[in-house]
Design an enzyme around this catalytic site. Structure first.
Site, PDB file in Angstrom:
ATOM      1  N   ILE B 485      18.431  18.926   2.383  1.00 48.12           N
ATOM      2  CA  ILE B 485      18.004  18.357   1.195  1.00 48.12           C
ATOM      3  C   ILE B 485      19.033  18.451   0.338  1.00 48.12           C
ATOM      4  O   ILE B 485      19.156  17.495  -0.559  1.00 48.12           O
ATOM      5  CB  ILE B 485      16.942  19.420   0.454  1.00 48.12           C
ATOM      6  CG1 ILE B 485      15.777  19.691   1.282  1.00 48.12           C
ATOM      7  CG2 ILE B 485      16.445  18.788  -0.737  1.00 48.12           C
ATOM      8  CD1 ILE B 485      14.669  20.385   0.655  1.00 48.12           C
ATOM      9  N   GLY B 486      20.060  19.165   0.384  1.00 49.52           N
ATOM     10  CA  GLY B 486      21.298  19.151  -0.548  1.00 49.52           C
ATOM     11  C   GLY B 486      22.743  19.179   0.076  1.00 49.52           C
ATOM     12  O   GLY B 486      23.556  19.597  -0.418  1.00 49.52           O
ATOM     13  N   GLY B 487      22.634  18.763   1.579  1.00 47.87           N
ATOM     14  CA  GLY B 487      24.020  18.777   1.981  1.00 47.87           C
ATOM     15  C   GLY B 487      24.345  19.852   3.104  1.00 47.87           C
ATOM     16  O   GLY B 487      25.163  20.244   3.628  1.00 47.87           O
ATOM     17  N   SER B 526      16.565  29.658   0.604  1.00 48.33           N
ATOM     18  CA  SER B 526      17.922  29.565   0.662  1.00 48.33           C
ATOM     19  C   SER B 526      18.455  29.915   2.198  1.00 48.33           C
ATOM     20  O   SER B 526      19.671  30.743   2.452  1.00 48.33           O
ATOM     21  CB  SER B 526      18.532  30.503  -0.388  1.00 48.33           C
ATOM     22  OG  SER B 526      18.169  30.183  -1.495  1.00 48.33           O
ATOM     23  N   GLY B 711      22.486  33.258   0.955  1.00 46.34           N
ATOM     24  CA  GLY B 711      22.002  31.985   0.557  1.00 46.34           C
ATOM     25  C   GLY B 711      22.448  31.491  -1.026  1.00 46.34           C
ATOM     26  O   GLY B 711      22.878  32.578  -1.648  1.00 46.34           O
ATOM     27  N   VAL B 712      22.304  30.135  -1.528  1.00 50.91           N
ATOM     28  CA  VAL B 712      22.751  29.982  -2.570  1.00 50.91           C
ATOM     29  C   VAL B 712      21.685  29.504  -3.505  1.00 50.91           C
ATOM     30  O   VAL B 712      21.882  29.557  -4.573  1.00 50.91           O
ATOM     31  CB  VAL B 712      24.015  29.026  -2.328  1.00 50.91           C
ATOM     32  CG1 VAL B 712      24.397  28.187  -3.824  1.00 50.91           C
ATOM     33  CG2 VAL B 712      25.028  29.662  -1.571  1.00 50.91           C
ATOM     34  N   GLU B 714      18.562  29.577  -4.554  1.00 49.75           N
ATOM     35  CA  GLU B 714      17.444  29.831  -5.386  1.00 49.75           C
ATOM     36  C   GLU B 714      17.893  30.708  -6.575  1.00 49.75           C
ATOM     37  O   GLU B 714      17.321  30.505  -7.653  1.00 49.75           O
ATOM     38  CB  GLU B 714      16.466  30.558  -4.435  1.00 49.75           C
ATOM     39  CG  GLU B 714      15.813  29.612  -3.596  1.00 49.75           C
ATOM     40  CD  GLU B 714      15.002  30.214  -2.554  1.00 49.75           C
ATOM     41  OE1 GLU B 714      15.459  30.974  -1.498  1.00 49.75           O
ATOM     42  OE2 GLU B 714      13.496  29.889  -2.682  1.00 49.75           O
TER      43      GLU B 714
END
Lengths: 290, 754, 161
Positions: B485-487, B526, B711-712, B714
């Site tokens: 979704i984001g890289g 995440s 994880g980043v 959330e």
């Protein structure tokens, strides 16, 4: 969207003829309202008449006495891209630069905003403050209407079924006059006004006495309001905080808003007072500019 | 900033161009609505105009007879399914609830609830056919908030639902409260009695939407051999496959889910909405069928996150938090499953709290069934707790960051679940904000204020599998199954490059369909850079090991004599014998054939994430508008694999939080209609509403990950609601306890407007 | 039911193109369904998100609020026409370098809108960029990196100019 016919008349005469066919019609200029209304089923018509090929509707010009005539379908981006208009009628730019985002302003136009006749339409209080009139045309000819007399209800106006809006006429503004349009929205762009106010102040040559004032408020009644009493109360007064506060109170008293997802009654009455005050102060500042 | 010495990585920590980037900036990337197939037809979904009604009858015959119409389906076309729990990765539902949510059975439970589907030769014909479907409803009174729904005399969404109580028993009476959970520890009564300061307040939040720009879509082809292929924009192709298997009663192996590029999810693209309808329309019509939602459908008929009512009371003695009593009631929407439990477990986790009593109520209401939304449950719950903490700091005369620091949880502190924190970085994150230029610069001027708040999110582990195919030219194809979704294609390729000691550019990652790679849980919690990253690392080690064996074969020595160092194989005692990764990759035919590494993990040691936010606001007290003047976020990310995308996650989460704090809400009429179901009136922040968002990356490596990744994505949405409310309180002296803190609310409360 | 379709000729990404469409079809629908140009995205279909931005006769518009038939005789640029062959436009390059996209679905609209800005104003400041892009919604990035990418691209364009 339901099936629909599309016509692109290249003259007013052709457009009037298209209105005589007995079919229900809507006009297509910027399309930013009508296309969405048709798609979402909020409006249904037999034919769309694209007015962007009619020369009178897509051009604007200064009149000899210093007024400005704007074809109904001239996009806002063209208006605010004109340095002379920016300089001479900043109030017009106030509203033209905040209808939707850039994508909307590339297409949307005064004629569409007026014809759509939304109570919260952003150009209307500005135009009423400037004293604008509309020229509407039909097979019978042209007629002029004062803008504040055009609206009859939400989405409703005095336009007859055979008529279309040809142009908006902004009369010449007096020498020591200033106008300002102020809108309140929760974000900084892309919202419908919670309240919007247009205000014009005409001062005497010393800038000490108000000779004329026009105040218009939107989103607080079924139609944009021209609050003549608020302007009249300023005539003969000095442009002081106290005088502006009195005018703002009159404007707020004239407001009869509803509560909806965009704002509450109490908030809108309150904002009418705040915005009128601010708009008057800004108009005053402009009246003192060159 | 790095707070702990970390290894000297070559790829991890750099900022390369993402592998899918060029396709996305040139418009070539294919999202779910972009595919075209031979014979593809389009469909549309009829949705309930009522928030709560019994379906008396549905007559589709007129629609079926219309020109262009190929098939019409209703709930009767779905197989009867069990109450089996379906774990979709973030949030659990039952198969029968999911089936009834996909197409309403006997009742419609929210406005927008799907009632029937149509496939036609074009979308305009399909839409026209919807108008010809006759549905007779017996309209029932709706319940639209938790307090109304919890009343004993409330209209019931389901007469057979009883509350699952803290003891595990079911309540005697039927209820809209699906579950009541309790966490208790210590002696709350005694701690409150002995406290120096006690603050107590009630808070309310509204339902909000993830707001991804791409509407939901689903395209299905039911082949004549009884297999089903589905193309969709989803956070979890495998979750879609298993849910379709349950809902359609098809063996898993007969379903192939092809994940298309996804235009945002934030938790909202885990559940199924259109895919099962497209599947049965395809079965009936014999054609591939594509369904897409419009924006109104997305708002009204997907899964926003809960609004709710909260009541909190926290005590302090000698500057230390001694007790907390919090009750949370969250809207689940039409079927059980709000994130109230997660919110309860997160909200106190930044702190050491010995005595606590936390009640969590999961309440059904006549609104869409909620789905996950970025740290589900935690932002709302923290809106309550972090404002109380702010008030306690003020009343104690303490600096709000120092107060948080002196009460901070650390390694060994127990959360309310009883689980002890492993090595965590909350203290380091608070300190990072304390020493920031932003915090060191005083805020001045009338109607301006500053606020801070902390936030916690567990982060998830779960299952991932990847394949690394080594090519003869020394490049590697990384086949993975986690939606990007984001890289994450970048962050996973980078971890493989780091593991193998080769350049990032030599790794080509691909997100594969469910037939082409082993199981992967959803991209959510995440977890992807962490857990799929661990699988990538395993695959890299597998490749290394196989290369060591092959080098040993080449050199006719023992594998123990060969080592893999920096992308080369070396003989430990014979320095003449070295071969690079690429050279050995080119000798696959001579050394045993194709070389493929595998990695599969059940990741169990995610590192918790903490974020501390600092915000300055200016309030126009006349109009009620709040301007965000400056925003700084510090977050412990463990190790930042691709710092640019780490910053992007932080900034994006903050801005969603700003929207939630200031303007976003589901605005309902009394009839249960969401009145602002458009981007015009839902009011997500635009670029003009924001300043730059400053980020401070704190790196306290997660000991449970080979590169220290936590994880980043959330936790950045957890603190903003409270941080902004605290800043507004600082600016105005007024505490806002209800979201959104919109201009309307601000002027109404500051000016006592009726 | 046979529907009446109109023959339209337009200049699309520098090439003369003709197509048939019904009056009720939006330009967005025509681009995606009739011409196979799916780089232009639908986010809201009512003019409130900018995902479907295209440049039409020199101005950026929402193609969901334009009818296909209105494209007769027009010049239209879509995201597919921004790069010149393999050479990315500076904006595309800067969006990549600055990590100005996450999910990427709003990206074509942002690049088109930004291109329209830089075509008319080569060196806008941050405030001007934020104002210009207010009609384009992004939910992933918080806009920070998008604004930086446009600033960087404007610097590159100045250098190359």
């Amino acid at each position: 969207m339901k099936e629909i016919d599309y016509l692109a008349p290249s003259s007013l005469g052709e457009a009037y003829a298209a209105l005589q066919t007995g079919k229900t019609s809507a006009f297509l200029a910027g399309g930013t309202d009508i296309i969405v209304q048709l798609r979402e089923g909020r409006k249904q018509v037999d034919q769309l008449i694209d007015v962007k090929h009619i020369p009178e509707l897509v051009s604007y010009k200064w009149t000899d006495d210093g007024g400005l005539e704007i074809g109904a379908a001239v996009p806002f981006a063209e208006i605010y891209g004109d340095a002379e208009i920016v300089h001479r009628l900043p109030c017009l730019i106030d509203c033209a630069t905040l209808v939707g985002g850039i994508q909307i302003q590339s297409r949307a136009c005064f004629g569409g905003n007026i014809g759509n006749s939304g109570p919260a339409a952003d150009t209307i209080p500005a135009l009423i403050a400037l004293g604008a009139t509309l020229t509407v045309g039909s097979a019978d000819g042209l007629r002029d209407i004062r803008l504040e007399e055009f609206f009859t209800g939400p989405g409703q106006n005095v336009l007859g079924s055979g008529e279309l809006i040809v142009k908006v006429n902004i009369p010449p503004q007096p020498a020591n006059s200033g106008s300002f349009f102020h809108r309140f929205i929760p974000r900084n762009e892309m919202d419908i006004a919670v309240v919007n106010v247009g205000a014009r102040l005409d001062l005497d040559s010393n800038g000490e006495r108000i000779e004329g004032a026009r105040i218009s408020v939107g989103a607080v009644a079924p139609t944009p309001l021209y609050v003549a009493a608020a302007g009249d109360a300023l005539v003969g007064e000095a442009p002081t905080d106290e005088a502006f506060a009195r005018a703002a109170d009159i404007a707020a008293d004239a407001a009869t808003p509803i509560t909806d997802m965009r704002g509450s009654i109490a908030q809108r009455v309150h904002l009418t007072r705040v915005l009128t005050n601010r708009a008057l102060n800004e108009a005053l500042a402009r009246s003192r500019e060159d | 900033m790095t707070t702990t010495e970390k290894p000297d990585y070559k790829v991890v920590g750099t900022r390369p161009i993402r592998p899918d980037g060029v396709e996305k900036v040139t418009g070539k990337a294919l999202y779910g609505a972009d595919i075209n197939l031979p014979g593809l037809v389009h469909g549309a979904v009829l949705r309930s105009p009522h928030a709560h009604a019994r379906i008396v009858s549905i007559d589709t015959s007129a629609a079926q007879a219309m020109p262009g119409v190929l098939a019409v389906v209703t709930h009767a076309d779905l197989p009867v399914v069990s109450d089996k729990a379906l774990d979709m990765g973030e949030g659990i539902s039952t198969a029968s609830d999911m089936s009834k949510n996909v197409l309403a059975a006997d009742k419609v439970l929210y406005r927008g609830h799907a009632v029937a589907g149509v496939a036609a030769t074009n979308v305009h014909d399909a839409l026209s056919a919807l108008e010809a479907i006759k549905v007779e409803y017996e309209v029932l009174p709706p319940v639209l908030n938790v307090q109304d729904a919890m009343r004993e005399d409330a209209p019931l969404l389901d007469d057979s639902r009883h509350t699952k109580t803290p003891t595990g028993d079911l309540s005697d009476n039927a209820s809209n409260i699906a579950a009541h959970t309790r966490f208790e520890g210590g002696d709350v009564e005694a701690a409150f009695a002995a406290a120096d300061i006690v603050v107590e307040r009630e808070f309310d939040t509204k339902m909000v939407h993830q707001g991804y720009i791409e509407p939901h879509n689903g395209t299905a082809n039911w082949n004549s051999d009884g297999t089903l292929t589905v193309w969709t924009s989803t956070q979890g192709a495998f979750a879609v496959r298993s849910a379709l298997s349950e809902l359609l009663k098809l063996p898993v192996s007969r379903i192939r889910v092809i994940p298309m590029e996804i235009g945002g999810g934030f938790g909202g693209k885990i559940g199924l909405y259109l895919e099962p309808i497209a599947a049965i329309l395809s079965r009936k019509s014999g054609r591939p069928v594509q369904l897409t939602m419009d924006r109104t459908d997305v708002f009204q008929a997907t899964g926003p996150t809960s609004g709710g009512h909260m009541k909190g009371k926290i005590a302090v003695k000698d500057g230390k938090i001694t007790a907390a009593e919090v009750s949370l009631a969250f809207e689940a929407g039409a079927f059980p499953g709000s994130p109230v439990g997660a919110g309860a477990m997160c909200m106190l986790s930044p702190y050491e709290v010995e005595n606590f009593k936390v009640d969590a109520f999961d309440v059904v209401v006549n609104k869409p069934k909620v789905a996950a939304y970025r740290a589900p449950g935690a932002p709302n719950a923290s809106f309550c707790v972090e404002q109380l903490i702010d008030e306690l700091a003020r009343e104690s005369g303490a600096d709000p960051l120092q107060f948080r620091l002196s009460n901070s949880a650390r390694e060994g502190s127990r959360m309310i679940t009883g689980v002890a924190h492993p090595r965590i970085g909350h203290e380091e994150t608070v300190q990072a904000v304390q020493s920031s230029d932003h915090y060191q610069s005083p805020i001045e001027g009338p109607n301006r204020g500053r606020g801070v708040a902390s936030g916690f999110w567990f982060n998830a582990g779960m299952q991932s599998s990847v394949i690394a195919s080594v090519n003869p030219d020394g490049t590697v194809n990384l086949i993975e199954g986690s939606t990007d979704i984001g890289g994450t294609r970048a962050s996973l390729a980078m971890q493989l490059a780091e593991t193998l000691g080769i350049e990032y550019e030599r790794i080509r990652p691909t997100v594969a369909d469910t037939d082409s790679v082993g199981h992967n849980d959803v991209t959510g919690g995440s977890r992807t850079t962490y857990a799929s990253g661990q699988a990538v690392y395993e695959a890299g080690l597998d490749v290394q090991q196989q290369m060591v064996s092959r080098a040993a074969k080449l050199w006719e020595c023992e594998t123990e004599d060969v080592e893999y160092v920096d992308g080369s194989l070396r003989h430990k005692s014979d320095s003449e014998k070295t071969i690079t990764f690429a050279e050995l990759a080119g000798k696959q035919m001579e050394t045993g054939g194709p070389l493929q590494g595998r990695g599969t993990v059940m990741a169990r040691t995610p590192g918790a994430a903490f974020g501390v936010h600092l915000v300055d606001v200016e309030v126009d007290t006349e109009t009620g508008k709040v301007e965000i003047l400056r925003y700084t976020i510090a977050q412990d990310v463990g190790t930042a694999v691709h710092p640019s995308y780490v910053e992007g996650q932080m900034q994006g989460g903050v801005v969603q939080g700003i929207g939630w704090a200031l303007n976003e809400e589901y605005y309902y009429g009394e009839d249960g209609r969401m009145e602002n179901s458009s981007f015009l009136d839902y009011r997500m922040p635009t670029s003009l509403d924001l300043p730059m968002i400053d980020t401070i990356i704190v790196e306290v490596p997660n000991p449970g990950h080979p590169f220290g990744v936590r994880g980043v994505g959330e936790v950045p949405i957890v603190p903003p609601l409270a941080a902004i409310a605290n800043a507004i309180n600082d600016a105005t002296g007024h505490r806002f306890t209800e979201l959104p803190i919109s201009p309307r609310r601000v002027v109404e409360e500051l000016h006592n407007l009726q | 039911m046979p529907t009446r379709r109109t023959h339209i000729q337009t200049n699309l990404n520098g090439e003369e193109v003709d197509f048939l469409c019904e009056p009720r079809q939006s330009l967005l629908e025509v681009l995606r369904e009739e011409l196979g140009l799916t780089g232009t995205k639908e986010g809201c279909n009512n003019g409130n998100c900018g995902a479907c931005s295209v440049i039409m006769n020199g101005r950026v518009v929402n193609s969901c609020c334009v009818l296909g038939v209105e494209a007769e005789g027009a010049e239209v640029t879509t995201i597919e026409g921004v790069a010149e062959g393999e050479a990315l436009h500076p904006l595309q390059q800067c969006f990549l370098e600055e990590a100005a996209l996450q999910c990427g679905v709003c990206t074509p609209g942002f690049i088109i809108a930004s291109k329209a800005l830089l075509d008319s104003e080569p060196s806008p400041d941050e405030g001007r960029i934020r104002h210009w892009l207010a009609g384009n919604l992004c939910r992933c990035t918080g806009y920070d990196k998008i604004v930086r990418a446009v600033l960087k691209a404007s610097d590159m364009e100045e250098v190359s100019a």
